[in-house]
Design an enzyme around this catalytic site. Sequence first.
Site, PDB file in Angstrom:
ATOM      1  N   HIS A  75       0.839  -1.205   0.000  1.00 52.50           N
ATOM      2  CA  HIS A  75       0.000   0.000   0.000  1.00 52.50           C
ATOM      3  C   HIS A  75       0.874   1.255   0.000  1.00 52.50           C
ATOM      4  CE1 HIS A  75      -3.511   2.526   1.096  1.00 52.50           C
ATOM      5  NE2 HIS A  75      -2.603   3.216   1.762  1.00 52.50           N
ATOM      6  N   GLU A  76       1.827   1.285   0.921  1.00 53.72           N
ATOM      7  CA  GLU A  76       2.695   2.465   1.026  1.00 53.72           C
ATOM      8  C   GLU A  76       3.628   2.577  -0.181  1.00 53.72           C
ATOM      9  OE1 GLU A  76       2.040   4.652   3.134  1.00 53.72           O
ATOM     10  OE2 GLU A  76       0.694   3.437   4.385  1.00 53.72           O
ATOM     11  N   HIS A  82       1.948   4.619  -2.809  1.00 55.61           N
ATOM     12  CA  HIS A  82       2.105   6.051  -2.541  1.00 55.61           C
ATOM     13  C   HIS A  82       3.525   6.519  -2.894  1.00 55.61           C
ATOM     14  CE1 HIS A  82      -1.762   6.547  -0.736  1.00 55.61           C
ATOM     15  NE2 HIS A  82      -1.505   5.805   0.332  1.00 55.61           N
TER      16      HIS A  82
END
Length: 350
Positions: free
Chosen positions: A17-18, A21
């Site tokens: 997920h990170e 980003h």
Amino acid sequence: MSFIVSLLVLSALIFFHELGHYFAARAMGVYIETFSIGFGRKIASFHKWGTEWKLALFPLGGYVKMKGQDDSDPSKKSYDIDSYNVKTPSQKIFILLAGPLANFVLAFFLYFIIALGGPNILSPVIGEVVKDSPAFVAGLETNDTIRSINGVEITTWKEMAEIIEKSEGSLNIELERAGYIHFITLMPKITQTTNMFNEVIEKKMIGIGSAGVSHKLELNPGETLSYATDQTIQASTLIFTGLKKLIVGEVPAKELGGVISIVKLTSDATDAGWMSVLFFAALISVNLGVLNLLPIPALDGGHIMFNLYELILRREVSEEIMIKLTIAGWVILFSLMGLGIYNDINRLIG
């Protein structure tokens, strides 16, 4: 061992997920100060590509710290060329969406791996036959295998259940019993039952339960892609539906689970085999993607709402409102986490 696998699975999902980003922010020219898996005290770290990569004490979360962005204090801003603050609302939305998108892509990849390995699926073999039900009256028996309904070949329990639920009129059933083929006609009956959200619903049924017999799906390359796509969409729809029902009160708050439930279920999946771990990891990955899209200021969805406001009205949300909404978002988030953990503890001791 199962507990360790649970933490590794959760950490991997958070990492992806990170990472979404991270790559989106780098593509937009934003400087990344910190990439952390976990919160609290730093356990280990190293510096690479101008970023501090660290592992923290509590591995149940993570974050990417971009230059000019600080959720703990929204008033802290930087207007350097490599800062998050100087990017356009569209660029910020792209960065924010990249995290949840990474979770959906990861889920698709996991379902694809499952499809390649041949996922187990329930066979249309009858276990229990409910007394006085249409199946009982028609003479269906335990260990009967349904081969077709109204001329449609049946290979899985799910296919059979869907045909029965959507049927109009009587059903012409072809079944196999002790090596012999039998033909039976019966009429489904609208019956009360409960769905996966423990809601009482009515649907057409014939009064049979599964024997628990399963078989492997043999999928060609095209079917493998379709399986991964369908499973990702179904998981996303399931979680969106569950959230909607929870918000409007159709599902009681006591059904909400927290991190303890996630760890326990992952641990149980580990005991059931690696295929179960992959299934559960894919579902949790979709869950992370969906939850982070909620319009809560502490989450990606909340920041997306702020940027949509700026994109449409051509002005930023005032700093005062931003701070108040961010605090409210953290209160909501920690309240939900607290409720989930409270429910988890009740389930464990209950």
